[in-house]
Structures are given as structure tokens and as C-alpha cells.
Design a protein around this motif. Structure first.
Motif, PDB file in Angstrom:
ATOM      1  N   ARG A 226       0.840  -1.211   0.000  1.00 28.17           N
ATOM      2  CA  ARG A 226       0.000   0.000   0.000  1.00 28.17           C
ATOM      3  C   ARG A 226       0.868   1.252   0.000  1.00 28.17           C
ATOM      4  O   ARG A 226       0.707   2.140  -0.830  1.00 28.17           O
ATOM      5  CB  ARG A 226      -0.916  -0.008   1.235  1.00 28.17           C
TER       6      ARG A 226
ATOM      7  N   GLU B  15      16.445  13.689  -4.565  1.00 29.12           N
ATOM      8  CA  GLU B  15      15.494  14.690  -4.051  1.00 29.12           C
ATOM      9  C   GLU B  15      16.230  15.874  -3.442  1.00 29.12           C
ATOM     10  O   GLU B  15      15.750  17.001  -3.473  1.00 29.12           O
ATOM     11  CB  GLU B  15      14.556  14.078  -2.991  1.00 29.12           C
TER      12      GLU B  15
ATOM     13  N   SER C 153      -1.588  13.851  -2.101  1.00 27.45           N
ATOM     14  CA  SER C 153      -2.523  14.972  -2.235  1.00 27.45           C
ATOM     15  C   SER C 153      -1.886  16.176  -2.934  1.00 27.45           C
ATOM     16  O   SER C 153      -2.556  16.908  -3.651  1.00 27.45           O
ATOM     17  CB  SER C 153      -2.982  15.386  -0.831  1.00 27.45           C
TER      18      SER C 153
ATOM     19  N   ASP D  97       9.569  19.044  -2.539  1.00 25.81           N
ATOM     20  CA  ASP D  97      10.693  18.097  -2.456  1.00 25.81           C
ATOM     21  C   ASP D  97      11.345  18.155  -1.076  1.00 25.81           C
ATOM     22  O   ASP D  97      11.829  17.140  -0.569  1.00 25.81           O
ATOM     23  CB  ASP D  97      11.694  18.366  -3.578  1.00 25.81           C
TER      24      ASP D  97
ATOM     25  N   LYS E 239       7.652   2.928   9.222  1.00 22.78           N
ATOM     26  CA  LYS E 239       7.781   4.353   9.538  1.00 22.78           C
ATOM     27  C   LYS E 239       8.623   4.476  10.805  1.00 22.78           C
ATOM     28  O   LYS E 239       8.468   3.657  11.725  1.00 22.78           O
ATOM     29  CB  LYS E 239       6.397   4.974   9.781  1.00 22.78           C
TER      30      LYS E 239
ATOM     31  N   TRP F 156      -8.960  16.206   3.251  1.00 21.29           N
ATOM     32  CA  TRP F 156      -9.815  15.024   3.030  1.00 21.29           C
ATOM     33  C   TRP F 156     -10.602  15.173   1.728  1.00 21.29           C
ATOM     34  O   TRP F 156     -10.850  14.180   1.035  1.00 21.29           O
ATOM     35  CB  TRP F 156     -10.740  14.775   4.226  1.00 21.29           C
TER      36      TRP F 156
ATOM     37  N   LYS G  26      -4.145   5.416  -3.897  1.00 24.81           N
ATOM     38  CA  LYS G  26      -3.971   6.871  -3.842  1.00 24.81           C
ATOM     39  C   LYS G  26      -2.615   7.303  -4.379  1.00 24.81           C
ATOM     40  O   LYS G  26      -1.717   6.474  -4.548  1.00 24.81           O
ATOM     41  CB  LYS G  26      -4.068   7.333  -2.392  1.00 24.81           C
TER      42      LYS G  26
ATOM     43  N   ASN H  74      10.333  13.479   4.966  1.00 24.74           N
ATOM     44  CA  ASN H  74       9.564  12.247   5.183  1.00 24.74           C
ATOM     45  C   ASN H  74      10.369  10.996   4.813  1.00 24.74           C
ATOM     46  O   ASN H  74      10.243   9.942   5.426  1.00 24.74           O
ATOM     47  CB  ASN H  74       8.284  12.352   4.342  1.00 24.74           C
ATOM     48  N   GLN H  75      11.219  11.140   3.792  1.00 22.56           N
ATOM     49  CA  GLN H  75      11.813   9.939   3.190  1.00 22.56           C
ATOM     50  C   GLN H  75      13.193   9.564   3.718  1.00 22.56           C
ATOM     51  O   GLN H  75      13.588   8.404   3.603  1.00 22.56           O
ATOM     52  CB  GLN H  75      11.816  10.099   1.668  1.00 22.56           C
TER      53      GLN H  75
ATOM     54  N   GLN I  94      -4.491   6.359  10.733  1.00 23.32           N
ATOM     55  CA  GLN I  94      -4.962   4.992  10.894  1.00 23.32           C
ATOM     56  C   GLN I  94      -3.798   3.985  10.984  1.00 23.32           C
ATOM     57  O   GLN I  94      -3.835   3.028  11.731  1.00 23.32           O
ATOM     58  CB  GLN I  94      -5.792   4.765   9.626  1.00 23.32           C
ATOM     59  N   HIS I  95      -2.732   4.220  10.210  1.00 28.54           N
ATOM     60  CA  HIS I  95      -1.697   3.192  10.062  1.00 28.54           C
ATOM     61  C   HIS I  95      -0.428   3.439  10.873  1.00 28.54           C
ATOM     62  O   HIS I  95       0.402   2.539  10.983  1.00 28.54           O
ATOM     63  CB  HIS I  95      -1.273   3.093   8.587  1.00 28.54           C
TER      64      HIS I  95
HETATM   65  N1  3HC Z   1      -1.833  12.220   0.198  1.00 25.26           N
HETATM   66  C1  3HC Z   1      -2.675  11.213  -0.086  1.00 25.26           C
HETATM   67  N2  3HC Z   1      -3.049  10.289   0.833  1.00 25.26           N
HETATM   68  C2  3HC Z   1      -2.549  10.423   2.077  1.00 25.26           C
HETATM   69  C3  3HC Z   1      -1.646  11.432   2.423  1.00 25.26           C
HETATM   70  C4  3HC Z   1      -1.296  12.375   1.426  1.00 25.26           C
HETATM   71  N3  3HC Z   1      -0.490  13.393   1.673  1.00 25.26           N
HETATM   72  N4  3HC Z   1      -1.314  11.282   3.718  1.00 25.26           N
HETATM   73  C5  3HC Z   1      -1.986  10.214   4.165  1.00 25.26           C
HETATM   74  N5  3HC Z   1      -2.733   9.694   3.185  1.00 25.26           N
HETATM   75  C6  3HC Z   1      -3.673   8.584   3.283  1.00 25.26           C
HETATM   76  C7  3HC Z   1      -2.990   7.274   3.633  1.00 25.26           C
HETATM   77  O1  3HC Z   1      -2.485   6.632   2.480  1.00 25.26           O
HETATM   78  C8  3HC Z   1      -4.116   6.521   4.298  1.00 25.26           C
HETATM   79  O2  3HC Z   1      -5.017   6.061   3.302  1.00 25.26           O
HETATM   80  P1  3HC Z   1      -5.049   4.481   2.839  1.00 25.26           P
HETATM   81  O3  3HC Z   1      -5.346   3.689   4.062  1.00 25.26           O
HETATM   82  O4  3HC Z   1      -6.126   4.438   1.810  1.00 25.26           O
HETATM   83  O5  3HC Z   1      -3.709   4.175   2.265  1.00 25.26           O
HETATM   84  C9  3HC Z   1      -4.853   7.611   5.036  1.00 25.26           C
HETATM   85  O6  3HC Z   1      -4.536   8.817   4.369  1.00 25.26           O
HETATM   86  C10 3HC Z   1      -4.481   7.691   6.510  1.00 25.26           C
HETATM   87  O7  3HC Z   1      -3.121   8.126   6.660  1.00 25.26           O
HETATM   88  P2  3HC Z   1      -2.036   7.402   7.585  1.00 25.26           P
HETATM   89  O8  3HC Z   1      -1.263   8.448   8.299  1.00 25.26           O
HETATM   90  O9  3HC Z   1      -2.681   6.366   8.414  1.00 25.26           O
HETATM   91  O10 3HC Z   1      -1.160   6.683   6.444  1.00 25.26           O
HETATM   92  P3  3HC Z   1       0.362   6.260   6.453  1.00 25.26           P
HETATM   93  O11 3HC Z   1       0.747   5.651   7.772  1.00 25.26           O
HETATM   94  O12 3HC Z   1       0.601   5.445   5.234  1.00 25.26           O
HETATM   95  O13 3HC Z   1       1.169   7.656   6.339  1.00 25.26           O
HETATM   96  C11 3HC Z   1       2.446   8.804   4.634  1.00 25.26           C
HETATM   97  C12 3HC Z   1       1.036   8.470   5.188  1.00 25.26           C
HETATM   98  C13 3HC Z   1       3.173   9.637   5.658  1.00 25.26           C
HETATM   99  C14 3HC Z   1       2.268   9.581   3.342  1.00 25.26           C
HETATM  100  C15 3HC Z   1       3.207   7.471   4.413  1.00 25.26           C
HETATM  101  O14 3HC Z   1       2.451   6.606   3.617  1.00 25.26           O
HETATM  102  C16 3HC Z   1       4.550   7.640   3.774  1.00 25.26           C
HETATM  103  O15 3HC Z   1       5.498   8.039   4.410  1.00 25.26           O
HETATM  104  N6  3HC Z   1       4.638   7.280   2.486  1.00 25.26           N
HETATM  105  C17 3HC Z   1       5.899   7.266   1.738  1.00 25.26           C
HETATM  106  C18 3HC Z   1       6.218   8.597   1.179  1.00 25.26           C
HETATM  107  C19 3HC Z   1       5.274   9.026   0.099  1.00 25.26           C
HETATM  108  O16 3HC Z   1       4.360   8.352  -0.328  1.00 25.26           O
HETATM  109  N7  3HC Z   1       5.503  10.224  -0.380  1.00 25.26           N
HETATM  110  C20 3HC Z   1       4.757  10.784  -1.442  1.00 25.26           C
HETATM  111  C21 3HC Z   1       5.148  12.218  -1.443  1.00 25.26           C
HETATM  112  S1  3HC Z   1       5.472  12.847  -3.000  1.00 25.26           S
HETATM  113  C22 3HC Z   1       6.929  12.244  -3.533  1.00 25.26           C
HETATM  114  O17 3HC Z   1       7.608  11.530  -2.879  1.00 25.26           O
HETATM  115  C23 3HC Z   1       7.340  12.656  -4.905  1.00 25.26           C
HETATM  116  C24 3HC Z   1       8.510  13.597  -4.857  1.00 25.26           C
HETATM  117  O18 3HC Z   1       8.963  13.775  -6.153  1.00 25.26           O
HETATM  118  C25 3HC Z   1       8.170  14.906  -4.280  1.00 25.26           C
END
Ligand code: 3HC
Length: 342
Positions: free
Chosen positions: A56, A178, A129, A149, A237, A288, A126, A155-156, A226-227
């Protein structure tokens, strides 16, 4: 993972073999490996829920990388100089590469790229956002680099220590790239900020529009996440959403001062007692709504992604045909052997 070899011998979920014994011992070995900060590797036994959580998160991350190409690609043809155009093209290409590493990491968990892309295109998975906001001016390219970035790195970097080996290793290279992206955004904004009054105003306007959505990138507040608790127990995490968001705010405040730009939050101030900056309330209703598909560009982004996928079908078919031919050449009759003979 210390006991991985023994587990593989006994059969694992990863190779699809029915597990002949009680998995309690495997669970203990998994828990011990996570507690000892060892890496879990693809052929190691892992709980189903751990695998599902990784798929996921990694899928959502991969989708964010490739959808994230769109807002910036919007400015490639209008970059104000050859230098800026070359930098932007390289950056957008990097994002495609990040998607590739991440889809590959997800594949090690037994989930193919076709399946994940299908879930993205049908709205069952997803992407971040942040990429549902428009890039209205050239300064947005700078604001994305600096803030988006920058938030992504915050975050990363901890994900480089994720308990799952392939994801952690992919993140090392992604974070290095990044970091370059963040600096180019900062440098671009600095040039605009120190330019004409119109350029300065354009930079400020971009920061005004990207600041709050960047804070939302870290996900919902901890008490609504939630997670987080389970993902932190598994060491997927390493920090909570709010911890990372606070770290990002603390990093950005002095950088904004150096840029000569103002962060659009009248409540932003240093809190001596906490040793952090306080900041104003985030509009979680907006967050949301964007997740539900009601952001300014959700429809545009997903339609463009589906179109790109359809238009790229011939490339995938050609690559598959070439691969099949290439595999057939293993016996010595194929293209590469022929080329060598020539
Ligand atoms: N956008 C969309 N959905 C989001 C979100 C966001 N900013 N933040 C949280 N959510 C969603 C989660 O996916 C979850 O939905 P799901 O159950 O359907 O998957 C719900 O909201 C509840 O959030 P949680 O805090 O419980 O979810 P996580 O524990 O997964 O934490 C996260 C969210 C911090 C974004 C984590 O998933 C994470 O660290 N992910 C890896 C990093 C990532 O995905 N980064 C994307 C950023 S953009 C990028 O990297 C591109 C670069 O070029 C800039």
C-alpha cells in the motif's frame, strides 16, 4: 534476517508453498529481526499484514512519483532559459526513475506493476494529495522544489532505515536525487526573490499557495492516522506524521528568512519551551476533500495518466516483443549473437 535461511528451507508465503508448520516460530523470528533492526528481505517470512502495508505505502509512493511529473512538466516548454529547461527536464526524468525503483520494490513483494497501475487508474490506490494543485506560474517550479521536495526528503530520509530491505535501499538513491531537486527549487526562488519586484511577488505568491498543501503531505494528525502506530511498530515508519511535519516547519522557517520570503501563517512563532516553532491550524477539511477526488486538479491528473498509459501501449508491446525475442536468442540464434558475429 537471522533465521531467514531456515525459514526459506521450511517454505514461505513468498514462494507460494503451503506452510507445513505453525507460523508462530516464524512470527517470533520476524519480530526479533525487526527489534534488532535487521532488514527483512523478499524471501523472508513476513506477516500478511506487513506485506499488505508495504505494498500500500510503496504503491502510493510510486504513483506519487509518476503523477508528480505532470505539474512540473507543464513548465518545460516555458522555462525561461536553456539552463532552467535542462534542469527541469532532468528533474522530471528523475521522478520517472523514482517510480521505477519503487514499482520494482513492490514487485519484490509479489505485486506486479500492471496490477498497481490498474489500481491507480481505477482510483483504488492513492497518490500524494500535493499533486492535485495547479502550477500557475514559473515560480511554482521553485516552490515545488523547495517545499514539496523538501517535505518529501524530510519524510523519506527516515525511510532509508525502513525494515524492508528493497524499499530502504531504493530510498537511499531517491533521497540523494530529491536533495538536488530541493536545492534547485531553493536557488530558483532565491533568483526570483532577489529579482524585480514582479518576480519577488511571483515567488511570494507561489510560496503562499504551496505552503499549506506541503504541510498536508505528511498525512493526517497523529490521532487520526490509521496506520502510523502499526507501521512504527514494524519500523516501516520511524517517526509519526506530526513529528515529521514539525521537523519540516522548523527547517523551513530560517530558509524562508534567507530567501527573503514570508511563510503565510500569522501564528508561526518560535516556542522557547517546546524548542520548536508553533504554527497555525491546518485545514484538514481541504485535505480530506482532495483525497476524495475533489481537489483542483484530481480529474486532470488521472485523465492525463490514463491517456499517457494508453498512448504508451505500443512501447510496452514492443519491449515485450523484444524481450521475448531476446530470451529466444539464449540458444545463440538471436539478435545480440548475430550482432557479435557481424
Ligand atoms: N496524500 C494522499 N493520501 C494520504 C496522504 C497524502 N499526503 N497522507 C496520508 N494519506 C492517506 C494514507 O495513504 C491513508 O489512506 P489508505 O489507508 O487508503 O492508504 C490515510 O490517508 C491515513 O493516513 P495514515 O497516516 O494512516 O497513512 P500512512 O501511515 O501510510 O502515512 C504517509 C502516510 C506519511 C504519506 C506514508 O504513507 C509515507 O510516508 N509514504 C511514503 C512517502 C510518500 O508516499 N511520499 C509521497 C510524497 S510525494 C513524492 O515523494 C514525490 C517527490 O517527487 C516529491
Amino acid at each position: 534476517m537471522a533465521t531467514a535461511a531456515a525459514q526459506r528451507t521450511a517454505g514461505s508465503e513468498a514462494d507460494g508453498a503451503p506452510d507445513p508448520v505453525d507460523t508462530t516460530a516464524y512470527q517470533h523470528a520476524f519480530d526479533a529481526a525487526v527489534a534488532a533492526d535487521e532488514r527483512i528481505e523478499p524471501r523472508d517470512w513476513m506477516p500478511d499484514a506487513y506485506r499488505a502495508t508495504l505494498v500500500r505505502q510503496i504503491a502510493q509512493h510510486a504513483h506519487s512519483e509518476i503523477i508528480g511529473m505532470q505539474p512540473e512538466a507543464n513548465w518545460i516548454t516555458r522555462a525561461p532559459s536553456l539552463r532552467r529547461k535542462a534542469i527541469l527536464m532532468a528533474k522530471v526524468q528523475d521522478e520517472a526513475g523514482h517510480g521505477l525503483y519503487l514499482y520494482s520494490a513492490a514487485e519484490t513483494l509479489g505485486t506486479g506493476r500492471d496490477e498497481l497501475l490498474d489500481k491507480l487508474h481505477s482510483g483504488r490506490q492513492k497518490y500524494s494529495s500535493i499533486f492535485n494543485y495547479p502550477t500557475l506560474t514559473w515560480a511554482d517550479v521553485g516552490a515545488i522544489g523547495w517545499l514539496v521536495d523538501g517535505a518529501a526528503i524530510t519524510n523519506q530520509v527516515p525511510l532509508c532505515r525502513c525494515s524492508y530491505g528493497p524499499y530502504a535501499r531504493a530510498m537511499v538513491r531517491i533521497c540523494k536525487e530529491e536533495s538536488f531537486h530541493q536545492r534547485q527549487g531553493y536557488e530558483l526562488l532565491l533568483a526570483l526573490s532577489k529579482g524585480t519586484p514582479e518576480q519577488h511577488a511571483m515567488a511570494q505568491d507561489a510560496v503562499n499557495r504551496w505552503w499549506w498543501p506541503s504541510l498536508m503531505m505528511f498525512g493526517p494528525p497523529d490521532d487520526e492516522s490509521q496506520h502510523s502506530a502499526q507501521s512504527m511498530t514494524w519500523k516501516i515508519k520511524r517517526h509519526s506524521n506530526d513529528e515529521l511535519r514539525q521537523r519540516f516547519v522548523d527547517i523551513c522557517v530560517p530558509q524562508a528568512e534567507s530567501l527573503g520570503l514570508t511563510l503565510p501563517d500569522p501564528e508561526l512563532r518560535w516556542n522557547e519551551e517546546r524548542g520548536h516553532h508553533d504554527f497555525g491550524p491546518i485545514d484538514w477539511t481541504e485535505f480530506w476533500e482532495v483525497l476524495k477526488g475533489n481537489g483542483p486538479c484530481n480529474e486532470q491528473r488521472i485523465n492525463q495518466r490514463r491517456r499517457a498509459h494508453d498512448e504508451g501501449a505500443w512501447v510496452r508491446e514492443a519491449a515485450a516483443a523484444y524481450a521475448a525475442k531476446h530470451t529466444g536468442s539464449a540458444g545463440g540464434t538471436g539478435h545480440e549473437t548475430g550482432a557479435t558475429r557481424a
